[in-house]
Motif scaffolding. Structure first.
Motif: not given
Length: 393
Positions: A119-136
């Motif tokens: 179960q997810t306890l906390a979420v860390i902000e991920r906007s930069v990682q999401a853009e890198e994922s779209r680039q890949l």
């Protein structure tokens, strides 16, 4: 009547009156004397009565006092080891940041919540990682297009080899170009998968189901691998008491020994077995831990203090009420009344103490006459008059 006769008669009357007054006076004196004598007799009788009552009420000097004694005998007594210790989670799981971390966007649980495995306890902000994922993901499409073009060129070259327009070496080069393009597709896919895995590690998840004991995280906080444990979870909510025992008591305890635990400040008790006995003794304190497994309960708070009683068998021993056992600088003792009705001190070794009484493991056979409760007022050698207690305690 002549004058002489009258004078004699008057004198006679006067004499009679004087006699009557004397008689009355004598009567009064007699009455007063009788009353005085009677009063004196009453006072003497009262004085004698009071004197006799005091003598009856006063005990004879040197009389031996009466004391109540018991003959305890011997009986089967449960051998109980009492100890104290700290409550803790049986399996405590610290949970921290698994990835590179970042700024906390949301915290989804709090201390006291039950969570499931993964179960997810906390979420860390991920906007930069999401853009890198779209680039890949886009680079995969590029690599696939290059691979498709390389495949088409290879097929055309293979069709022209038989006519002599393309050499065999050129076909080999185009085959290698096609294989390299396909490899670039796989590399791009692996990079995308790695990026998505890093994004997934930005979620702080529970490694197993259990109870959240502590939360050290707030939204907006920047965390990383060096932030330490951000949550503490008790696996499956299981608790334990880590009881500190002496080396002698630890030798009597085995895995499975039943125990009753009472948290400090609570009247509620909890039962559980000993699930682990310390394999080593602390050389400084000469003590070791016996760990008692306990089910989850609100009263069992990790870090709290509790007492425990462990039943480690039965022993045959005299059982005395607490009032019969005295203690001083020389140790524990009881007063025994001997055959001459004199008080003698007897040193004893006290075993388990319970509501039933105090078990005496050494010092008594059980057939002695033990002073029940007057010990603080006696001294060795005193003569007493023993009175057997009607009921045994």
């Amino acid at each position: 009547m002549n004058v002489e006769t009258a004078d004699w008669e008057g004198h006679s009357i006067d004499a009679m009156m004087v006699d009557e007054e004397g008689i009355a006076m004598r009567r009064r004196r007699i009455i007063i004397a009788a009353v005085a004598a009677a009063a004196l007799a009453v006072l003497v009788a009262l004085a004698l009565l009071l004197t006799g009552g005091d003598e009856a009420a006063t005990p004879k000097a040197g009389a031996a006092p009466h004391v109540t004694v018991i003959v305890p005998g011997r009986q089967q007594v449960a051998r109980v080891i009492s100890a104290t210790g700290s409550l803790a989670a049986r399996r405590e799981m610290p949970v921290g940041v698994a990835g590179e971390g970042g700024m906390v966007a949301r915290v989804l649980v709090d201390a006291g919540d039950w969570v499931g495995a993964g179960q997810t306890l906390a979420v860390i902000e991920r906007s930069v990682q999401a853009e890198e994922s779209r680039q890949l993901a886009a680079s995969i499409d590029v690599a696939r297009a290059d691979a498709a073009l390389a495949q088409q060129e290879l097929e055309r070259a293979q069709a022209l080899v038989s006519r002599g327009f393309v050499s065999k070496a050129d076909v080999d080069r185009r085959t290698a170009a096609r294989d390299a393009a396909n490899a670039r597709v796989r590399v791009a896919q692996a990079q995308l998968g790695q990026s998505r895995a890093r994004i997934g590690r930005l979620d702080i998840r529970a490694p197993a189901s259990g109870l959240v004991l502590e939360r050290k995280l707030e939204a907006g906080q920047v965390v990383g691998p060096g932030s330490g444990a951000l949550f503490r979870i008790a696996q499956n909510g299981q608790m334990e008491l880590r009881a500190r025992l002496s080396q002698e008591d630890l030798a009597r305890v085995t895995i499975g020994t039943p125990a009753i635990v009472t948290p400090v400040g609570s009247t509620e008790t909890f039962a559980g077995p000993v699930w682990q006995v310390a394999p080593a003794i602390d050389p400084q304190t000469r003590q070791g831990d016996a760990r008692i497994a306990l089910p989850y309960a609100k009263a069992l708070r990790p870090g709290g203090f509790a007492s425990v009683e462990m039943r480690v068998g039965m022993v045959t021993a005299p059982l005395l009420p607490e009032s019969a056992v005295q203690s001083d600088d020389r140790g524990n003792y009881v007063y025994v009344v001997d055959g001459a009705n004199k008080v003698a001190r007897r040193g004893v070794t006290v075993g388990d103490v319970s509501d039933a009484g105090v078990a005496i493991t050494q010092g008594l056979q059980g057939n002695e006459r033990i002073v029940l409760s007057a010990g603080p007022f006696l001294n060795p050698g005193d003569s007493v008059q023993p009175v057997r207690a009607r009921t045994a305690r």
